[in-house]
Design a protein around this motif. Sequence first.
Motif, PDB file in Angstrom:
ATOM      1  N   SER A   1       0.812  -1.216   0.000  1.00 48.90           N
ATOM      2  CA  SER A   1       0.000   0.000   0.000  1.00 48.90           C
ATOM      3  C   SER A   1       0.848   1.271   0.000  1.00 48.90           C
ATOM      4  CB  SER A   1      -0.909   0.016   1.230  1.00 48.90           C
ATOM      5  OG  SER A   1      -0.119   0.105   2.411  1.00 48.90           O
ATOM      6  N   GLY A   2       2.162   1.125   0.254  1.00 50.02           N
ATOM      7  CA  GLY A   2       3.056   2.267   0.344  1.00 50.02           C
ATOM      8  C   GLY A   2       3.346   2.688   1.779  1.00 50.02           C
ATOM      9  N   GLN A   3       2.591   2.146   2.719  1.00 49.85           N
ATOM     10  CA  GLN A   3       2.802   2.471   4.136  1.00 49.85           C
ATOM     11  C   GLN A   3       4.153   1.933   4.597  1.00 49.85           C
ATOM     12  OE1 GLN A   3      -0.297   1.051   6.723  1.00 49.85           O
ATOM     13  NE2 GLN A   3       0.698   1.802   8.558  1.00 49.85           N
ATOM     14  N   GLU A   4       4.831   2.703   5.441  1.00 48.67           N
ATOM     15  CA  GLU A   4       6.087   2.287   6.054  1.00 48.67           C
ATOM     16  C   GLU A   4       5.876   2.162   7.554  1.00 48.67           C
ATOM     17  OE1 GLU A   4       9.112   5.085   5.029  1.00 48.67           O
ATOM     18  OE2 GLU A   4       8.959   4.651   2.891  1.00 48.67           O
ATOM     19  N   ILE A   5       6.430   1.103   8.141  1.00 47.31           N
ATOM     20  CA  ILE A   5       6.301   0.862   9.584  1.00 47.31           C
ATOM     21  C   ILE A   5       7.690   0.604  10.152  1.00 47.31           C
ATOM     22  CG2 ILE A   5       5.311  -0.605  11.383  1.00 47.31           C
ATOM     23  CD1 ILE A   5       3.088  -1.339   9.389  1.00 47.31           C
ATOM     24  N   ARG A   6       8.014   1.313  11.230  1.00 47.73           N
ATOM     25  CA  ARG A   6       9.280   1.047  11.919  1.00 47.73           C
ATOM     26  C   ARG A   6       9.243  -0.359  12.505  1.00 47.73           C
ATOM     27  NH1 ARG A   6      11.599   5.980  15.356  1.00 47.73           N
ATOM     28  NH2 ARG A   6      12.431   4.174  16.440  1.00 47.73           N
ATOM     29  N   LEU A   7      10.316  -1.084  12.337  1.00 51.60           N
ATOM     30  CA  LEU A   7      10.349  -2.463  12.827  1.00 51.60           C
ATOM     31  C   LEU A   7      10.231  -2.532  14.342  1.00 51.60           C
ATOM     32  CD1 LEU A   7      12.973  -4.282  10.577  1.00 51.60           C
ATOM     33  CD2 LEU A   7      10.557  -3.814  10.160  1.00 51.60           C
ATOM     34  N   ASP A   8      10.733  -1.536  15.050  1.00 50.23           N
ATOM     35  CA  ASP A   8      10.643  -1.572  16.511  1.00 50.23           C
ATOM     36  C   ASP A   8       9.228  -1.288  17.013  1.00 50.23           C
ATOM     37  OD1 ASP A   8      10.663   1.144  15.882  1.00 50.23           O
ATOM     38  OD2 ASP A   8      12.155   1.668  17.390  1.00 50.23           O
ATOM     39  N   ARG A   9       8.299  -0.976  16.126  1.00 53.00           N
ATOM     40  CA  ARG A   9       6.901  -0.780  16.501  1.00 53.00           C
ATOM     41  C   ARG A   9       6.044  -2.024  16.242  1.00 53.00           C
ATOM     42  NH1 ARG A   9       5.820   4.238  18.011  1.00 53.00           N
ATOM     43  NH2 ARG A   9       7.192   5.921  17.365  1.00 53.00           N
ATOM     44  N   LEU A  10       6.643  -3.037  15.617  1.00 55.26           N
ATOM     45  CA  LEU A  10       5.919  -4.269  15.329  1.00 55.26           C
ATOM     46  C   LEU A  10       5.664  -5.057  16.605  1.00 55.26           C
ATOM     47  CD1 LEU A  10       7.851  -5.510  12.180  1.00 55.26           C
ATOM     48  CD2 LEU A  10       5.600  -4.416  12.233  1.00 55.26           C
ATOM     49  N   GLN A  11       4.494  -5.670  16.659  1.00 57.69           N
ATOM     50  CA  GLN A  11       4.172  -6.573  17.762  1.00 57.69           C
ATOM     51  C   GLN A  11       4.051  -8.008  17.262  1.00 57.69           C
ATOM     52  OE1 GLN A  11       0.657  -5.049  19.614  1.00 57.69           O
ATOM     53  NE2 GLN A  11       1.617  -3.116  20.132  1.00 57.69           N
ATOM     54  N   LYS A  12       3.378  -8.152  16.098  1.00 53.14           N
ATOM     55  CA  LYS A  12       3.156  -9.491  15.565  1.00 53.14           C
ATOM     56  C   LYS A  12       3.018  -9.395  14.045  1.00 53.14           C
ATOM     57  CE  LYS A  12      -0.096 -11.764  17.708  1.00 53.14           C
ATOM     58  NZ  LYS A  12      -1.411 -12.357  18.077  1.00 53.14           N
ATOM     59  N   VAL A  13       3.633 -10.347  13.335  1.00 44.58           N
ATOM     60  CA  VAL A  13       3.516 -10.422  11.886  1.00 44.58           C
ATOM     61  C   VAL A  13       3.272 -11.874  11.503  1.00 44.58           C
ATOM     62  CG1 VAL A  13       4.669 -10.065   9.670  1.00 44.58           C
ATOM     63  CG2 VAL A  13       5.057  -8.447  11.537  1.00 44.58           C
ATOM     64  N   ASP A  14       2.202 -12.111  10.771  1.00 44.66           N
ATOM     65  CA  ASP A  14       1.863 -13.460  10.298  1.00 44.66           C
ATOM     66  C   ASP A  14       1.816 -14.465  11.453  1.00 44.66           C
ATOM     67  OD1 ASP A  14       1.133 -15.222   8.237  1.00 44.66           O
ATOM     68  OD2 ASP A  14       3.211 -15.815   7.860  1.00 44.66           O
ATOM     69  N   GLY A  15       1.290 -14.025  12.592  1.00 50.05           N
ATOM     70  CA  GLY A  15       1.150 -14.896  13.754  1.00 50.05           C
ATOM     71  C   GLY A  15       2.409 -15.031  14.606  1.00 50.05           C
ATOM     72  N   LYS A  16       3.498 -14.417  14.184  1.00 45.35           N
ATOM     73  CA  LYS A  16       4.758 -14.505  14.929  1.00 45.35           C
ATOM     74  C   LYS A  16       4.945 -13.240  15.764  1.00 45.35           C
ATOM     75  CE  LYS A  16       6.881 -17.250  11.276  1.00 45.35           C
ATOM     76  NZ  LYS A  16       5.656 -17.578  10.589  1.00 45.35           N
ATOM     77  N   LYS A  17       5.089 -13.423  17.087  1.00 47.79           N
ATOM     78  CA  LYS A  17       5.254 -12.290  17.997  1.00 47.79           C
ATOM     79  C   LYS A  17       6.719 -11.903  18.118  1.00 47.79           C
ATOM     80  CE  LYS A  17       1.524 -13.283  21.226  1.00 47.79           C
ATOM     81  NZ  LYS A  17       1.259 -13.535  22.654  1.00 47.79           N
ATOM     82  N   LEU A  18       6.980 -10.608  17.978  1.00 51.12           N
ATOM     83  CA  LEU A  18       8.331 -10.105  18.152  1.00 51.12           C
ATOM     84  C   LEU A  18       8.864 -10.446  19.543  1.00 51.12           C
ATOM     85  CD1 LEU A  18      10.793  -8.445  17.292  1.00 51.12           C
ATOM     86  CD2 LEU A  18       9.556  -6.397  17.973  1.00 51.12           C
ATOM     87  N   SER A  19       8.000 -10.396  20.543  1.00 51.54           N
ATOM     88  CA  SER A  19       8.418 -10.656  21.926  1.00 51.54           C
ATOM     89  C   SER A  19       8.860 -12.102  22.172  1.00 51.54           C
ATOM     90  CB  SER A  19       7.301 -10.287  22.900  1.00 51.54           C
ATOM     91  OG  SER A  19       6.156 -11.086  22.661  1.00 51.54           O
ATOM     92  N   ASP A  20       8.546 -13.010  21.248  1.00 55.98           N
ATOM     93  CA  ASP A  20       8.961 -14.403  21.393  1.00 55.98           C
ATOM     94  C   ASP A  20      10.402 -14.640  20.919  1.00 55.98           C
ATOM     95  OD1 ASP A  20       6.506 -15.073  22.424  1.00 55.98           O
ATOM     96  OD2 ASP A  20       5.715 -15.902  20.546  1.00 55.98           O
ATOM     97  N   TYR A  21      11.027 -13.626  20.358  1.00 54.87           N
ATOM     98  CA  TYR A  21      12.375 -13.738  19.821  1.00 54.87           C
ATOM     99  C   TYR A  21      13.341 -12.949  20.679  1.00 54.87           C
ATOM    100  CZ  TYR A  21      10.156 -15.488  15.556  1.00 54.87           C
ATOM    101  OH  TYR A  21       9.433 -16.223  14.651  1.00 54.87           O
ATOM    102  N   GLU A  22      14.546 -13.468  20.838  1.00 48.04           N
ATOM    103  CA  GLU A  22      15.586 -12.755  21.588  1.00 48.04           C
ATOM    104  C   GLU A  22      16.223 -11.716  20.690  1.00 48.04           C
ATOM    105  OE1 GLU A  22      18.439 -15.126  23.715  1.00 48.04           O
ATOM    106  OE2 GLU A  22      16.992 -16.741  23.943  1.00 48.04           O
ATOM    107  N   SER A  23      16.506 -10.534  21.251  1.00 51.02           N
ATOM    108  CA  SER A  23      17.147  -9.494  20.448  1.00 51.02           C
ATOM    109  C   SER A  23      18.619  -9.831  20.251  1.00 51.02           C
ATOM    110  CB  SER A  23      16.987  -8.129  21.099  1.00 51.02           C
ATOM    111  OG  SER A  23      17.620  -8.102  22.346  1.00 51.02           O
ATOM    112  N   CYS A  24      19.200  -9.208  19.234  1.00 44.49           N
ATOM    113  CA  CYS A  24      20.622  -9.437  18.969  1.00 44.49           C
ATOM    114  C   CYS A  24      21.262  -8.109  18.609  1.00 44.49           C
ATOM    115  CB  CYS A  24      20.809 -10.443  17.839  1.00 44.49           C
ATOM    116  SG  CYS A  24      20.227  -9.864  16.244  1.00 44.49           S
ATOM    117  N   ASP A  25      22.568  -8.046  18.732  1.00 47.41           N
ATOM    118  CA  ASP A  25      23.315  -6.858  18.355  1.00 47.41           C
ATOM    119  C   ASP A  25      23.914  -7.075  16.981  1.00 47.41           C
ATOM    120  OD1 ASP A  25      22.836  -5.546  20.797  1.00 47.41           O
ATOM    121  OD2 ASP A  25      24.473  -6.678  21.735  1.00 47.41           O
ATOM    122  N   LEU A  26      23.702  -6.116  16.090  1.00 48.32           N
ATOM    123  CA  LEU A  26      24.258  -6.237  14.725  1.00 48.32           C
ATOM    124  C   LEU A  26      25.568  -5.514  14.630  1.00 48.32           C
ATOM    125  CD1 LEU A  26      21.000  -5.681  12.666  1.00 48.32           C
ATOM    126  CD2 LEU A  26      22.115  -7.823  13.191  1.00 48.32           C
TER     127      LEU A  26
END
Length: 79
Positions: A54-79
Amino acid sequence: PISCEFYDELEAISTLRKKVEIEYTEESGVNSIISDKIINLYNREKIEYLVLESGQEIRLDRLQKVDGKKLSDYESCDL
């Protein structure tokens, strides 16, 4: 930064070009749920974004869940 594994999931979803449900927090603090296709992921000024069909942009740190996968279920990492 978000989880490297979650980022990999987003990349995989974007290559499939399928419509997914995306739950995120808007800048105003309101939680929203939309259904759209992720077409791109990019970094601007050290902030990661996804771009929807649609052209919408979303900051990744604002995501909670995508396609049933919760961001909070994953451990963060340093790049």
